[in-house]
Design an enzyme around this catalytic site. Structure first.
Site, short mmCIF file in Angstrom:
data_model
loop_
_atom_site.label_atom_id
_atom_site.label_comp_id
_atom_site.label_asym_id
_atom_site.label_seq_id
_atom_site.Cartn_x
_atom_site.Cartn_y
_atom_site.Cartn_z
N ASP A 153 0.89 -1.16 0.00
CA ASP A 153 0.00 0.00 0.00
C ASP A 153 0.93 1.21 0.00
O ASP A 153 1.72 1.38 0.95
CB ASP A 153 -0.86 0.02 1.27
CG ASP A 153 -2.04 -0.93 1.19
OD1 ASP A 153 -2.06 -1.82 0.32
OD2 ASP A 153 -2.96 -0.79 2.03
N HIS B 256 5.31 -7.00 0.08
CA HIS B 256 5.09 -8.28 -0.57
C HIS B 256 5.90 -8.37 -1.86
O HIS B 256 6.30 -7.36 -2.43
CB HIS B 256 3.60 -8.45 -0.87
CG HIS B 256 2.72 -8.42 0.36
ND1 HIS B 256 1.91 -9.47 0.72
CD2 HIS B 256 2.54 -7.45 1.31
CE1 HIS B 256 1.26 -9.16 1.85
NE2 HIS B 256 1.62 -7.93 2.22
N SER C 203 8.49 4.54 5.05
CA SER C 203 9.60 3.78 4.49
C SER C 203 9.38 3.57 3.00
O SER C 203 8.38 4.01 2.45
CB SER C 203 9.74 2.44 5.22
OG SER C 203 8.55 2.09 5.89
#
Length: 396
Positions: A210, A266, A354
């Site tokens: 996201d 991911h 991040s």
């Protein structure tokens, strides 16, 4: 407590911080960063009202979280928002699902860290000095340590409220079940809330997180439009000469996570993880206002590099990068000599914003056109993990 003043179009800027910036008072800015962390590590801190998540300049209530069309953004956006972006109080991002523009405020700790970097770079003083590195490391570790303490749970409700987080998307929805703030921050999402696009099609590439996404067909494009660090190169990023030679001139995707995001990342394309290396570094902010300047954010920050071999016959790299007030990068399913299917979790970032960067070999990837169009205008696109973002040119 930091005081505020009225700014253009009813924006409220932090008078104390702005005075330090205008006076180029580096010592006062460094003390301000420490004070902001002090406020956040207080048991009664309220996220958004004080501490690290105070906005750099609070937007007018009638505009906060408002979304506007591309035409309106270009022709009719209120002058105050244009000034806010120019002064780096925040920035606009494009919501992919609606193609609307959304203004995102910059947290005050990011603005302080950013201006310390600016002042140090342009005056050749602070950046590169042991004082600056020590400050960022000290406050990053202090904030991260506090968020592992049981009393930090008191800040979870105000964080959820401030960022309008929909807890129905997560595995643990009851806020009282979290034992500390970092456990909440690294919360797992329900798989059905983030379906992986064309999960069995190995030719399709999906978003790693996201995030606010930028994609570029080449390193040259990335450095001319977005990543302005004077020493940004693939060898400097990867610190692996053999892998860098394989990927030189390749395509790049930059996945930037903000504090309010789901903070697990991911794998964007199925493959076999052949190696993982950890690279020590500092904790500069990864906000676009610093990435767009001649500051070596991505090649100076602490990071982890995974080399991934695909069934298409080549390797790609996935680089997870820490940032200011990010406690650590934790790898979960990402292990050497492990094969992951597209969309499987690799790891997570403990507290803070991040970035993840994917680097593919030259002429192997075709990014989706809407993402390229936004990136070519130096605009990030809001996407979710598992969303389609491109495909491999060579099909299998």
């Amino acid at each position: 407590m930091l005081t505020t003043e009225r700014s253009n179009e009813d924006f409220e800027a932090h008078q104390t911080i702005e005075n330090h910036i205008n006076n180029k008072d580096h010592g006062a800015l460094m003390r301000s960063l420490t004070m902001i962390v002090d406020e956040t590590t207080h048991p009664e801190a309220v996220i958004g009202a004080n501490g690290i998540h105070q906005p750099s300049a609070k937007a007018p209530n009638h505009w906060f979280r408002r979304k506007i069309s591309g035409w309106t953004h270009k022709h009719l956006a209120p002058e105050g928002f244009k000034v806010a972006v120019e002064k780096k109080y925040g920035n606009f991002v494009v919501i992919r699902s609606t193609n609307e523009y959304h203004y995102e405020e910059m947290p005050i700790y990011t603005r302080v860290g950013m201006h310390l970097l600016f002042s140090g770079y342009y005056q050749e003083k602070v950046v590169g000095s042991s004082v600056m590195h020590s400050l960022f490391l000290k406050e990053t570790l202090r904030q991260g340590t506090y968020f592992t303490q049981p009393e930090s749970v008191k800040q979870i409700p105000s964080f959820v409220q401030h960022y309008s987080i929909d807890m129905s998307e997560y595995v643990v929805q009851n806020l009282n079940e979290y034992e500390n703030f970092n456990q909440f921050f690294t919360r797992a999402i329900l798989p059905e809330k983030r379906p992986v696009h064309a999960v069995d099609d190995m030719n399709v590439i999906v978003s790693s997180a996201d995030c606010r996404l930028s994609v570029f067909s080449s390193v040259d494009k990335a450095t001319s439009l977005w990543i302005k660090g004077k020493n940004f190169t693939i060898p400097n990023l990867l610190q692996n000469q053999e892998l860098a030679e394989e990927l030189e001139g390749g395509s790049i995707a930059v996945f930037r996570l903000a504090p309010q995001d789901y903070h697990r990342f991911h794998i964007p394309a199925e493959g076999h993880i052949t190696s993982i290396s950890s690279i020590d570094g500092t904790y500069y902010t990864v906000n676009p206002c610093t990435v767009n300047e001649e500051l070596d954010v991505f090649t100076e920050n602490k990071r982890s590099v995974a080399k991934i071999n695909t069934d298409h016959g080549f390797n790609y790299a996935l680089v997870s990068i820490g940032a200011l007030l990010v406690g650590s990068i934790v790898l979960t399913n990402a292990k050497e000599d492990t094969r992951l299917k597209k969309g499987e979790e690799m790891g997570y970032f403990q507290y803070g914003g991040s970035t993840v960067i994917a680097v593919f070999p030259k002429d192997t990837v075709e990014w989706d056109q809407d993402l390229l169009n936004n990136s070519n205008q130096s605009l990030e696109t809001l996407v979710q993990v598992g969303d389609r973002i491109g495909e491999f040119i060579k099909k299998i």
